[in-house]
Every structure is written in C-alpha cells, then in structure tokens.
Motif scaffolding. Structure first.
Motif, mmCIF file in Angstrom:
data_model
loop_
_atom_site.group_PDB
_atom_site.id
_atom_site.type_symbol
_atom_site.label_atom_id
_atom_site.label_comp_id
_atom_site.label_asym_id
_atom_site.label_seq_id
_atom_site.Cartn_x
_atom_site.Cartn_y
_atom_site.Cartn_z
ATOM 1 N N LEU A 1 27.815 -11.003 -6.373
ATOM 2 C CA LEU A 1 28.064 -11.346 -4.925
ATOM 3 C C LEU A 1 27.134 -10.675 -4.017
ATOM 4 N N GLN B 1 27.676 -17.721 -1.740
ATOM 5 C CA GLN B 1 28.799 -16.747 -2.383
ATOM 6 C C GLN B 1 30.068 -17.379 -2.321
ATOM 7 N N PHE C 1 39.696 -11.471 -3.949
ATOM 8 C CA PHE C 1 38.317 -11.710 -3.281
ATOM 9 C C PHE C 1 38.353 -11.850 -1.883
ATOM 10 N N THR D 1 32.106 -18.043 -5.885
ATOM 11 C CA THR D 1 33.559 -17.417 -6.340
ATOM 12 C C THR D 1 34.510 -18.375 -6.480
#
Length: 596
Positions: A233, A66, A194, A70
């Motif tokens: 995600l 993840q 994020f 990202t």
C-alpha cells in the motif's frame, strides 16, 4: 468546529464467492469438520478527515487504487477461508526506527532526540498483525446429575480466526474472531485493522492517525495452499500480486489442504517439554493427578522440574561434546546434595535415562539428612520399576561427603574421571556455607558439571555489617546504608566470589536466574562445566587479583570455599592453610558414596 467526512466504499457481494461456484453452491462450505456460509456483508472503509496545523480540514484518504486493492485482499482472505485453503495472513505497519551507523563520528544528541521522537510518534500504532485459524471448545452450561452432585458438560468445538496484533511501544493484543456461517466477524475484524482511524483501536496508547496519517497498514500477505497474495500500500497504484506455491504445483492442493487442517488442529498441541505431567513418578510424588495434570498448587513445582532438566541437559551435552575423551564415557552419574523429597532428583534421573540410556549407563544418588524422607523416596523408586534401579537415596549431609576425603585438593585434571564416568554435582538451596561445602565436594572429585542454587547468604553479611560501620566513606555507603540493598549486595558478592573461585579451579561458570520469582524467591543458579584445557598461570593470577579486590571492597576476610581451596583473601604468598571447621553436631554417616 472540525467536521467529519464518512465515505462508504462497497464491494460487490459476488466478490466473496469463488468464480468456480454459484451463490447457491457457496452457501455452505466446510472448513475441516465445520460448515459455514460466506459473508454477504459488504466490505467498507471508514475514512475521516484530519485537521492540519492551521486548523483547515484536509482529507487524509487513501487513493482509489489503494482502496480497491485492499478490498480485493479482504475478499481473497474471505474466499480462502470459505474454500478451506487459508493458511495465514500477515499485515505490516510502519517499521520501528533504528539508529543508523555513522562511519565518521558517533551519534549526536540530536540523532538520539530524533530517534526518540520517532518512537514516540509510532507508540501505540500497529507494527504487525498475524492471523491463523484455531479450533476452540466452547463449554456449555454444566448440569448436575444424580444425588452425588456429579457434573457433566458438553463441549462444542468452533473455528476462530486468531489475530495477534503487535504494537509499537504498547502491549500486544490477541483477538479471536468467530468464523460464523457467513464469515462476517472475520471480515469486520480485517476492516477495523485496515481502516486508518481504527488502526490503533486495541492499543492502550490510542495513537491517532489524524495526526499521523501514514501509520496504518502498509503491506499485507495472505498465504493459502495455492500460493501467496501480496499487496504494497506504499505504492501509489498498488496491485494484488499472486505467487503460486511450488508445493501446489508439484503435490496438488489435497496435500496442502491437509496441512492447513493440521494447523487448525495443532492449536492445543502438547508442548515440547523434557518432562510430561503424566510421568508416573510425578504422580507418585503428588505433583500431578491420575489424569496427568498438575495438582492444585503444584504447577510451579512441575515447571521448576522441567526447567531444571533443560538446564542440566544442555550442560551435559556441552561437556560430552567438549571433552577430548568423550568417546570413553560409559556412565553418567549425578549426586544431589540435600535432595529433600527428591522432586528434582527423580526428574533428572528420568530425563537423563530417556535421553542417554541408549549410549550410557545412568546412575543417580540423592543425599538427605532426614531418615523418613530417605525411606519414602527409596520405596517410591523401588515401586517405579526397572527404570529407577539406578536411583538410590542415602542418609547423610554435605559435611559427611566433604569429611570423607578432607585432605584432598583439586585433582588438577580436566575432563571426566579415568573410570569413564561423567560426574554431575547438584546442590540446590543448600543453606549458607553448605553451598560452599557442596562446591568443594564437586571440585575435589573433579565433577564435570556442577549445579547449585545458593540460599541464605549469611557468611558475607556478618562481615559486611561491621565493616560498613567503620568505613563511613565507603564508595557505596549511600547504597549500603539501606538494609534491603545490603542484603542483596551480600548475596551478589557471595555468589560472585564463588564464581571466581570456580574459574580458578578451571571451570567455565555462568550465573543466571533459574526460574521466575513467582515460583521461588531463591532463584539464582550457578552452573560450572569443567574446562577442556587448564587456565594459564597468568590467567589464574589475574583471577586471584580480582577475587581479592572484590573481597576487600566489601570487607570480606574469610570465605568458606576459599578456605577449602587454600586461596588467600589477603594476597599473602605464605599463608598457613587450615581447613575450615565443620559443625560438630552428630549426623548419620553416609551409607553410600555419592560418586560411586
């Protein structure tokens, strides 16, 4: 105490440089007419530990895949901005909970409690974030030149990334990140969104992901001129998915890049409004200046004129399409009762002329009792040229119009008049029963569209006060004992009775807020359009029953429009009909018929 763990994850600098460019080539890239350098700052994520219910420290960290995907998404976003291929990005957090439909039984209290609890859990967390490039002008310091003290200012246009964040149960937030020579602000902004412990930074509720570790960004989408990048995600092992756009395949990147540049330039585009502030008649009436901008204190008047034209335009469209004889319409004629200085009269005439002049002849009339205003507005219309030849103003009152044919009743016909004219009756802010007189004038003439904004509802209030003084056990006694509520109730009842009477006269009626209270305190509007087919006797009987019940509940024994129409408030079948007594004060006669 609770400790904090900070982990820094670095992305190689080369990840922000397109593969087709060397670092030297990517040192300066243009976005439209603007140049800047790609970022040399490493992407990082700040992750912190969360406390469990028993007080132990539990790491609430995203998985390595993840974190990696990202970082790739932020890298692609930075690259697209540098490459001049960026269009927009959208980030999505958890969805708002919704009530599930049950086939067997209705929702229980427990269901509502669970729904409320989930909404509270999400309050202040990010719902969506939308990003786009915009061009803004930064005003430099003004310098006074010369003895006259004239000011001069230089304006420099810069590119910003505008990120609009929508929260669950909290105020939305818009931020502008400067697209600098290295793009550091854009990168930093995405990192803050994020990052789990920064996800709710902008919300005034400040929901903490420490207690809700799943409230961060779940999905992200980056749109470029080449295609779309997507990440999910929620998956344990998410991947950056790329979907190449059809336009890129068929038309090439050049056309797509032009669209992206147009998006930047369109940030300050002119709004699609029915009236532009630069209209000559608005300048002559003192609404806008020679540069086409609203004068000080006139912005609300401009918005009122624009909103008025929008409303009437929709009503006219509805009438034209619904009338069986619409192909026989040759003229659109409007009559504005009590037009004052004619702001709305000029506005509507100009709007109708531009929209319908290719199909119909447009004629407009303004009725005003003050001779000076009539003279001034006629002069302005004359000076505006040929387009305003169909606009005239005349001295008179609404009473003059009604008295012209006082013995006539509802013509009973649906649709436009036999002469091919679609008639519009307007009466804004006509005081007290003058609104009823204007409504009767429109009903009597068979107007296809009626637009009123009532004012000063005194007739019902004068009857409501003595009625409540004797009706101590009234259903609404505890509400209406307060004067402020009694005043509002008088307004509500008056306009509701008018709406029912218009329906009895075979009109479709709407009552709504005309414009915000900050522009005008009298902002309720009643609109009526002539029905294509007349209502049946049973429908009329039911409407009359509701009308009488509403009047009886508030002690209303007389109502001006009902008297004009011959409608009884008592329910008696054989009622001697008497026309209402109009004022005996002398008024100048009308010089023109408002409907001709």
């Amino acid at each position: 105490g609770i400790g904090w763990t900070i982990l820094l994850f670095l992305v190689p600098i080369s990840g922000f440089i397109p593969s087709s460019q060397t670092p030297a080539q990517a040192s300066s890239t243009k976005v439209g007419a603007h140049s800047y350098r790609p970022s040399t700052t490493s992407s990082l994520f700040l992750l912190r530990a969360a406390a469990t219910d028993d007080g132990d420290i539990a790491q609430q960290q995203p998985s390595q895949p993840q974190i990696q995907v990202t970082n790739e998404f932020i890298s692609k976003t930075s690259e697209s901005v540098v490459d001049n291929t960026f269009v927009s990005f959208t980030l999505r957090g958890p969805k708002a909970p919704r009530k599930r439909k049950k086939k067997s039984s209705a929702a229980t209290v427990t269901d509502y409690d669970a729904l409320t609890a989930e909404k509270e859990r999400l309050r202040g967390c990010v719902k969506t974030v939308h990003g786009r490039l915009i061009a803004l002008q930064d005003k430099k310091k003004r310098n006074k030149n010369g003895r006259g003290g004239k000011e001069s200012s230089d304006q420099e246009e810069r590119i910003y990334m505008q990120a609009t964040t929508k929260y669950h149960g909290a105020t939305d937030l818009a931020e502008n990140w400067l697209v600098s020579f290295n793009g550091a602000e854009v990168e930093k902004g995405l990192q803050q969104i994020f990052c789990p412990d920064m996800a709710a930074k902008g919300s005034e509720w400040g929901a903490s992901p420490l207690s809700n570790p799943d409230l961060g960004i779940r999905m992200a989408e980056l749109t470029t001129t080449d295609g779309t990048y997507e990440i999910n995600l929620i998956l344990k092992k998410p991947k950056l998915k790329f979907i190449k756009s059809k336009a890129s395949k068929e038309n090439g990147v050049d056309e797509q890049t032009a669209k992206a540049n147009n998006q930047i330039a369109s940030h300050d585009r002119a709004k699609n409004v029915p009236l532009l502030p630069s209209e000559p008649f608005l300048q002559r009436l003192g609404v806008s200046d020679k540069d086409g901008k609203p004068k000080k204190g006139m912005a609300s008047k401009l918005r009122q004129c624009q909103k008025f034209c929008e409303i009437v335009g929709r009503l006219v469209d509805t009438s034209i399409t619904s009338l069986p004889s619409s192909d026989q319409i040759t003229t659109i004629s409007s009559a504005d009762m009590g037009c004052g200085r004619g702001y709305l009269t000029f506005s509507l005439h100009s709007f109708l002329l531009k929209k319908y002049s290719d199909q119909y002849d447009v004629q407009s009339r303004g009725i005003e009792v003050r001779p000076k205003l009539v003279s001034e507005t006629n002069q302005i219309a004359k000076e505006l040229g040929h387009d305003f030849d169909g606009l005239r103003f005349a001295e008179g009152t609404i009473e003059n119009v009604v008295l012209g044919k006082k013995d006539e009743r509802i013509n009973g016909e649906c649709g436009c008049c036999g002469d091919g004219t679609l008639n519009i009756l307007i009466a804004l802010h006509a005081c007290d029963t003058a609104t009823d007189d204007a409504l009767w004038s429109g009903i009597r003439e068979g107007a296809d569209v009626i637009v009123t904004a009532p004012c000063c509802h005194k007739e019902v209030r004068r009857q409501l006060d003595p009625y409540l003084a004797t009706a101590k056990d009234h259903l609404l006694a505890d509400v209406l004992r307060h004067n402020i509520y009694r005043e509002r109730m008088a307004e509500t009842v008056t306009d509701s009775l008018r709406a029912l009477l218009l329906e009895i006269a075979h009109y479709s009626v709407q009552v709504f807020e005309f414009i915000g209270g900050e522009h005008s305190a009298k902002n309720v509007m009643i609109t009526a359009t002539k029905c294509q087919n007349q209502r049946s006797e049973s429908e009329l009987k039911q409407l009359r029953k509701r009308f009488r019940e509403l009047a009886a509940l508030h002690g209303v024994e007389r109502q001006r429009l009902a008297e004009w129409m011959g409608e009884s408030l008592s329910g008696a079948k054989d009622v001697e009909h008497k026309l209402p007594q109009l004022s005996t004060k002398k008024m100048p006669p009308l010089t023109i018929d408002p409907f001709e």
